[in-house]
Design a protein around this motif. Structure first.
Motif, PDB file in Angstrom:
ATOM      1  N   PRO A 676       0.725  -1.122   0.102  1.00  0.00           N
ATOM      2  CA  PRO A 676       0.062  -0.010   0.197  1.00  0.00           C
ATOM      3  C   PRO A 676       0.841   1.311   0.181  1.00  0.00           C
ATOM      4  N   ASP A 677       2.024   1.428   0.779  1.00  0.00           N
ATOM      5  CA  ASP A 677       2.841   2.452   0.875  1.00  0.00           C
ATOM      6  C   ASP A 677       3.229   2.879  -0.405  1.00  0.00           C
ATOM      7  N   ALA A 683       1.007   6.729  -6.865  1.00  0.00           N
ATOM      8  CA  ALA A 683      -0.112   7.541  -7.228  1.00  0.00           C
ATOM      9  C   ALA A 683       0.212   9.075  -7.045  1.00  0.00           C
ATOM     10  N   THR A 684       0.878   9.286  -6.115  1.00  0.00           N
ATOM     11  CA  THR A 684       1.361  10.696  -5.741  1.00  0.00           C
ATOM     12  C   THR A 684       2.305  11.219  -6.803  1.00  0.00           C
ATOM     13  N   LEU A 701      -5.694  -2.823  -4.367  1.00  0.00           N
ATOM     14  CA  LEU A 701      -5.351  -1.412  -4.699  1.00  0.00           C
ATOM     15  C   LEU A 701      -5.899  -0.585  -4.015  1.00  0.00           C
ATOM     16  N   THR A 702      -5.389   0.539  -3.695  1.00  0.00           N
ATOM     17  CA  THR A 702      -5.675   1.629  -3.072  1.00  0.00           C
ATOM     18  C   THR A 702      -6.639   2.633  -3.751  1.00  0.00           C
ATOM     19  N   LYS A 707      -8.230   5.777  -8.583  1.00  0.00           N
ATOM     20  CA  LYS A 707      -8.608   7.116  -8.930  1.00  0.00           C
ATOM     21  C   LYS A 707      -7.678   7.774 -10.039  1.00  0.00           C
ATOM     22  N   VAL A 708      -6.510   7.401  -9.907  1.00  0.00           N
ATOM     23  CA  VAL A 708      -5.603   7.939 -10.867  1.00  0.00           C
ATOM     24  C   VAL A 708      -5.547   7.206 -12.193  1.00  0.00           C
TER      25      VAL A 708
END
Length: 767
Positions: A676-677, A683-684, A701-702, A707-708
């Motif tokens: 997750p990290d 994503a960031t 998946l987070t 969303k990305v």
């Protein structure tokens, strides 16, 4: 019209009726043909059989198809497979062993168990169910040390996990469910422990004891693999499966010598020849009795296999002709023996070994004389050595193409070269086996003389098995093509004009196979995500060019990747990409899939992930294997773009890994396993394309990453998908596929996404 001719026509009608079950309403089509023949043929053909015989033949064909359907196995109400509550649970099943155990490629022992009682182990939310009476046949595998001492009819109790078989998950893959159903089994048991049900009541004698006496005697001085190999040539590999390695069986099958390890007509002919030679000075009745006893004894040793029974029935017919002092018609004998066996068990019509045995024998009877006549300038012995493998190969080749999708170019040459060695080993093996029954030490001594012939034959097969092009994939052929090929062979056999112009039929036959495959390859663009247990595997077919993304482990390569390539007629991989990074012990196992593939196929361009591999030795072997086949090995750099046909591939991140594909107008993204990290950081960081198709391992998946990416289609190469991730994808109205549920996923520009297994989750396609 003689009674014999009428009988032959009815026998043919029965066999054709059984074959017609491959088609819907096939039996009624045979009846219609019989009615049509009765109305038309007597008017057009002066010597045609009477109308009533054609009508009778049509009805026999219909009855044969109905008889086949009636004999198809179905699970009874108390069949062990009907206990859904016990599936995927640890249970103890009691029953009796059926047949001889065999060794699997995973070094486990497999056998059939006739189940009689089911004891369910206590579960956290399930009551105990002890002593439930059941019926049915189980496919059981147990650890090697648990199964080596098992023998037929032994009463045992096996503790393990009960499961139902699955149909083929990949195109061209093995249909385990259909295989078990054909054997009359509908469930399997992955055993952990085997216990004797009643040690005092255990039988200590049976045909298995005689087999073991022979095998141990021949192995004592010959060693392994030569000892079990000689025993297999005498008794057939089915009875020596526990001692003969799967690698030996695979090698012989690959070069077209599998028949040497199968109990069939060769052994029966050899036995009859020896017996009749030894009793030639005795009366015909004594010869008949000796021959029948010898055949019955061999049948008991080899077991009731379809090819052995076919040969035994024909041998019995030859003995009857000897006593009656009448000339036997081999073709009639073959047809009658096949009919008798199929009356006993009509399901054998779908048994590949029965089909190949019948066709090979037919080829020997009708084609060898013509070939011998054409080679009359050679010594008779040499001519027969050449003619026999050509005739057998000619009549079995279409069926082999239909079943295996490959051809062995060296098959006839290997058969010709190995004839002397096979004959020496077979005769010597029989003499050694007989001696072993009287005095095992004498059998060992005689078997020891066969070491060099057996060793040389194994080396010969290994040599041809390693030659380039030892097996060529031609692709799947249809039933119509199969019928057309055998139609051509029969025309050459029956029509004198075409018999003299056999080369014309050969050209037509090659065109029937090659042209459809070539046309399909030239126009096909398809992406296939294979159903695999761990690592995601994809194949891209682009107008005859092939790209393979990952290989999986050795089992995945052997049972998923290679069968699919064979079905598609692919003999070369143009591009291969390995994405796994930072190899751990489990990933080192996955790497071996490339070694398995490179043993069979060349790879022109191999692109490797640049991240360091823990298994540098394995990586070096892959580099050497690629270069040995004149391929190019190179590593990908992060951010590098590679063009594979019309598809563009870009390595976004090597460590994770993340790989982007531009396939036609679609953007695909392959995600490796991410914590997750790492997903949050990815994503960031940005730079990820919006993925129309997301391909990942099925792990969580987070929401930020989803969303990305905003995938329209999500494909998980796993048996299950994280429930939260699946919920988020459905809320976003994405199509969700899982290879564990749907099987292989295929996409074409015109047909969109299709699954190997039917699924109700995705009823429509976005493309």
């Amino acid at each position: 019209m003689s009674a014999a001719t009428s009988g032959i026509i009815l026998c043919l009608a029965y066999i054709i009726g059984l074959l017609s079950t491959a088609f819907t309403w096939g039996g009624y089509a045979v009846l219609a043909l019989g009615v049509g023949a009765a109305a038309v043929l007597p008017r057009l053909w002066r010597k045609s059989p009477k109308s009533w015989l054609w009508l009778a033949a049509g009805f026999v064909g219909l009855l044969a198809s109905l008889y086949f359907q009636a004999r198809v196995p179905h699970p009874a109400a108390n069949d062990i497979s009907q206990n859904d509550r016990a599936l995927q649970q640890v249970v103890t099943v009691r029953g009796k062993v059926e047949g001889m155990p065999r060794l699997t490629r995973n070094q486990r022992v497999q056998f059939w168990l006739k189940a009689t009682q089911l004891d369910e182990v206590v579960g956290s939310d399930r009551p105990m169910d002890i002593g439930k009476e059941v019926t049915g046949k189980l496919y059981v595998t147990v650890p090697l040390l648990q199964g080596t001492a098992l023998y037929p009819d032994e009463a045992i109790a096996v503790t393990g996990t009960l499961y139902k078989p699955e149909p083929a998950a990949n195109p061209g893959g093995f249909d385990f469910k259909a295989y078990l159903a054909q054997e009359g089994a509908f469930a399997g048991l992955k055993g952990r422990q085997v216990n004797l049900a009643d040690e005092e009541a255990a039988s200590q004698w049976g045909w298995w004891t005689i087999r073991q006496r022979i095998i141990r005697s021949q192995t004592r001085w010959l060693g392994v693999p030569e000892g079990p190999f000689v025993s297999a040539m005498v008794l057939g590999s089915q009875t020596v499966n526990l001692y003969l390695s799967p690698e030996i069986r695979d090698m012989f099958a690959r070069v077209g010598l599998a028949h040497a390890l199968a109990a069939s007509g060769f052994q029966v002919s050899l036995i009859l020849g020896i017996v009749l030679t030894l009793t030639r000075r005795l009366s015909a009745r004594t010869q008949f009795g000796s021959g029948v006893l010898a055949i019955a004894f061999f049948l008991g040793l080899a077991g009731p296999q379809a090819p052995v029974l076919r040969a035994a029935v024909m041998g019995f017919g030859a003995l009857i002709a000897l006593v009656a002092q009448r000339k036997m018609k081999p073709l009639n004998s073959l047809l009658i023996s096949a009919t008798l066996l199929l009356l006993f068990d009509p399901l054998w019509i779908r048994d590949l070994s029965f089909q190949l045995s019948f066709l090979a024998t037919l080829g020997l009877l009708v084609t060898v004389p013509a070939l011998m006549k054409g080679m009359d300038w050679l010594p008779p012995v040499l001519a027969s050595v050449i003619a026999i493998p050509i005739a057998a190969s000619l009549w079995t080749l279409p069926l082999q193409l239909y079943a295996f999708k490959v051809i062995s170019p060296y098959s006839i040459l290997v058969n010709v070269i190995s004839t002397i060695l096979v004959t020496i080993i077979s005769i010597g093996g029989f003499i050694s086996a007989i001696a072993a029954l009287v005095w095992p030490l004498a059998g060992s001594a005689l078997a020891g003389l066969l070491y060099y012939p057996a060793h040389w034959l194994i080396l010969l097969v290994e040599f041809f098995g390693k030659l380039p092009g030892n097996s060529v994939a031609v692709g799947a052929i249809s039933t119509v093509q199969l019928i057309a090929l055998y139609g051509l062979i029969c025309l050459v056999w029956l029509v004198g004009w075409l018999h003299r112009r056999w080369w014309l039929a050969l050209i037509v036959a090659i065109a029937l196979v090659i042209i459809p495959v070539w046309q399909t390859k030239a126009t096909l663009f398809r992406v296939t995500v294979l159903a695999t247990a761990r690592e995601p595997v994809m194949l891209i077919q682009d107008s005859g060019k092939v790209a393979l993304i990952n290989s999986g482990d050795a089992n995945t390569a052997r049972f998923a990747v290679l069968p699919f390539l064979q079905q598609e007629g692919i003999n070369k991989i143009d591009w291969a990409i390995r994405t796994e990074a930072n190899a751990t012990n489990s990933q080192q196992t996955a790497n071996s899939g490339w070694a398995t593939i490179l043993e069979r196929l060349p790879i022109a361009n191999f692109y490797d992930n640049p991240s360091p591999k823990a298994d540098s030795t394995n990586q070096s072997s892959i580099v050497a294997a690629v270069q040995a086949r004149q391929g190019i090995y190179q590593t990908l750099a992060t951010g590098q773009t590679v063009q594979i046909g019309s598809t563009t591939v870009k390595l976004i991140n090597a460590e994770l890994p993340v790989l982007q594909f531009q396939i036609k107008e679609q953007s695909w993204l392959l995600l490796g396993y991410l914590q997750p990290d790492l997903q949050k950081a990815l994503a960031t960081k940005g730079g990820l394309p919006k993925s129309l198709v997301l391909w990942w391992s099925g792990e969580r998946l987070t929401p930020n990453l989803l969303k990305v990416l905003q995938p329209g289609v999500a494909i998980a190469s796993s048996n299950s998908i994280d429930s939260d991730t699946a919920t988020q994808l459905r809320k976003a109205k994405a199509q969700v596929y899982s290879t564990g549920r749907d099987g292989a996923i295929q996409w074409t520009p015109s047909g969109g996404f299709e699954t190997t297994r039917e699924s109700t989750e995705n009823e429509t396609s976005l493309f």
